[in-house]
Design a protein around this motif. Structure first.
Motif, PDB file in Angstrom:
ATOM      1  N   GLY A  11       0.821  -1.210   0.000  1.00 22.43           N
ATOM      2  CA  GLY A  11       0.000   0.000   0.000  1.00 22.43           C
ATOM      3  C   GLY A  11       0.854   1.258   0.000  1.00 22.43           C
ATOM      4  N   SER A  12       0.235   2.353  -0.408  1.00 20.89           N
ATOM      5  CA  SER A  12       0.935   3.646  -0.391  1.00 20.89           C
ATOM      6  C   SER A  12       0.687   4.354   0.936  1.00 20.89           C
ATOM      7  N   ALA A  18       6.049   4.477   5.649  1.00 26.25           N
ATOM      8  CA  ALA A  18       5.828   3.021   5.589  1.00 26.25           C
ATOM      9  C   ALA A  18       5.463   2.643   4.156  1.00 26.25           C
ATOM     10  N   GLY A  19       4.961   1.414   3.981  1.00 28.68           N
ATOM     11  CA  GLY A  19       4.421   0.969   2.704  1.00 28.68           C
ATOM     12  C   GLY A  19       5.400   1.079   1.549  1.00 28.68           C
ATOM     13  N   GLN A  44      -2.408   8.956   5.096  1.00 26.70           N
ATOM     14  CA  GLN A  44      -1.765   8.576   6.351  1.00 26.70           C
ATOM     15  C   GLN A  44      -0.673   9.580   6.681  1.00 26.70           C
ATOM     16  N   ALA A 110      -1.963  -0.836  11.577  1.00 27.87           N
ATOM     17  CA  ALA A 110      -1.012   0.287  11.624  1.00 27.87           C
ATOM     18  C   ALA A 110      -0.791   0.704  13.086  1.00 27.87           C
ATOM     19  N   LEU A 116      -5.237  -2.736   8.360  1.00 25.50           N
ATOM     20  CA  LEU A 116      -4.676  -2.757   7.001  1.00 25.50           C
ATOM     21  C   LEU A 116      -4.926  -4.115   6.339  1.00 25.50           C
ATOM     22  N   HIS A 209       7.712   4.396  12.935  1.00 24.68           N
ATOM     23  CA  HIS A 209       6.721   4.161  11.878  1.00 24.68           C
ATOM     24  C   HIS A 209       7.421   3.576  10.647  1.00 24.68           C
ATOM     25  N   CYS A 213       8.126  -2.528   7.498  1.00 25.12           N
ATOM     26  CA  CYS A 213       8.199  -2.457   6.025  1.00 25.12           C
ATOM     27  C   CYS A 213       9.654  -2.370   5.598  1.00 25.12           C
TER      28      CYS A 213
HETATM   29  C1  LIG Z   1       0.572   1.474   3.571  1.00 27.18           C
HETATM   30  C2  LIG Z   1       1.091   0.909   4.849  1.00 27.18           C
HETATM   31  N1  LIG Z   1       1.681  -0.298   4.848  1.00 27.18           N
HETATM   32  C3  LIG Z   1       2.165  -0.831   5.986  1.00 27.18           C
HETATM   33  C4  LIG Z   1       2.060  -0.146   7.190  1.00 27.18           C
HETATM   34  C5  LIG Z   1       2.587  -0.780   8.476  1.00 27.18           C
HETATM   35  O1  LIG Z   1       3.564  -0.048   9.035  1.00 27.18           O
HETATM   36  C6  LIG Z   1       1.441   1.126   7.155  1.00 27.18           C
HETATM   37  N2  LIG Z   1       1.303   1.860   8.283  1.00 27.18           N
HETATM   38  N3  LIG Z   1       0.973   1.617   5.989  1.00 27.18           N
END
Ligand SMILES: Cc1ncc(CO)c(N)n1
Ligand SMILES: Nc1ncnc2c1ncn2[C@@H]1O[C@H](COP(=O)(O)OP(=O)(O)OP(=O)(O)O)[C@@H](O)[C@H]1O
Length: 269
Positions: A11-12, A18-19, A44, A110, A116, A209, A213
């Motif tokens: 994910g973005s 993260a992500g 986020q 998260a 998530l 944070h 990832c």
């Molecule tokens: C998009 C995304 N992936 C993974 C995490 C886990 O840290 C997050 N907070 N957001």
């Protein structure tokens, strides 16, 4: 110049910590060309997740095919997958391309508590994706959900690792970032034969944070370069330690880690 290539299916994070964003920064710092298949967009920041918009399973699959048909990758990782349909599409596509160096970071919740991964997707993760994984990297709460065990002691961590190995994963890494009453952050690797522990001093900070990832992306980058799993985990541990130590001040909540730190610490760059 020939370069190894890695794919992140994740994910973005608009906040950049993260992500997909953490994964690409990690690939870049470790000298691997990064490609992406986005599964969801999150709004986020360091305070939490404000909004989530998943993409269609077909769109996730198309991105993987675009990368697979032309560019090709030596290793890939999965992060936020959000629902069972995306997990099925990702698993089928990995099998079709016969991608072997697969790192599954079973992202569930998260830092601020936002989901998530939908609860009903856990069984698809276990039955479809984990059997394809060369490495799985749960934190302790994720290992508890995947095994149905409560994990408090070292022996329970080992038992959970054995259980996850039984699901068909070749290497299990149970991360110790959540073990907050220890002075070290200890990650445990199990390959079906032996346990190896990776220890580092626990840094007292709220800026963690994206640590998970980054850690799994670093393992993926090293596997893409042909490094063996224990050495890949060892480099990932050094990378994340440096990235937490050398703190940035970004946002007012759980800030991101510092991707410039690894080369600064170990290569004087
Ligand atoms: C998009 C995304 N992936 C993974 C995490 C886990 O840290 C997050 N907070 N957001
Ligand atoms: N405070 C800390 N000091 C040192 N290392 C840490 C700390 N917190 C986490 N780590 C390390 O960071 C890596 C990621 O572990 P962690 O258990 O935090 O993952 P996670 O919960 O999946 O992360 P995320 O915040 O991305 O969800 C592991 O190698 C862990 O040992």
């Amino acid at each position: 110049m020939s370069i190894k290539k890695a794919l992140t299916i994740a994910g973005s994070d608009s906040g950049g910590g993260a992500g997909i964003q953490a994964d690409l920064k990690t690939f870049q710092e470790l000298g691997v060309f990064g490609t992406t298949a986005l599964t969801a967009v999150t709004a986020q920041n360091t305070l939490g997740v404000q909004d989530v918009f998943p993409l269609t399973p077909q769109m996730v699959k198309s991105q993987m095919e675009s990368v697979g048909d032309d560019i090709g990758v030596q290793a890939l990782k999965t992060g936020m997958l959000f629902n069972a349909e995306i997990i099925s599409a990702v698993s089928e596509t990995i099998s079709r391309y016969k991608w072997e160096k697969v790192v599954v970071d079973p992202v569930m919740i998260a830092k601020g508590g936002a989901s998530l991964l939908q609860q009903e997707a856990v069984s698809a993760l276990k039955s479809k994706l984990l059997p394809l994984a060369m490495v799985v990297t749960p934190n302790i709460p994720e290992a508890e959900v995947l095994t149905g065990m409560r994990i408090k002691t070292e022996e329970e961590k080992r038992e959970a690792a054995r259980n996850l190995f039984e699901l068909g994963v070749s290497n299990v890494v149970i991360k110790g970032g959540h073990d907050e009453n220890t002075s070290e952050s200890i990650d445990l690797l199990y390959d079906g034969l032996v346990f190896i522990t990776f220890r580092s001093e626990r840094i007292r900070t709220k800026n963690t944070h994206g640590t998970g990832c980054t850690f799994s992306a670093a393992i993926t980058a090293e596997l893409a370069k042909g490094v063996a799993v224990p050495d890949a985990v060892s480099t990932a541990k050094s990378y994340i330690q440096a990235a937490i130590e050398d703190q940035l001040t970004i946002g007012s909540g759980h800030g991101p880690t510092n991707h410039w730190a690894y080369k600064r610490k170990f290569m004087n760059v």
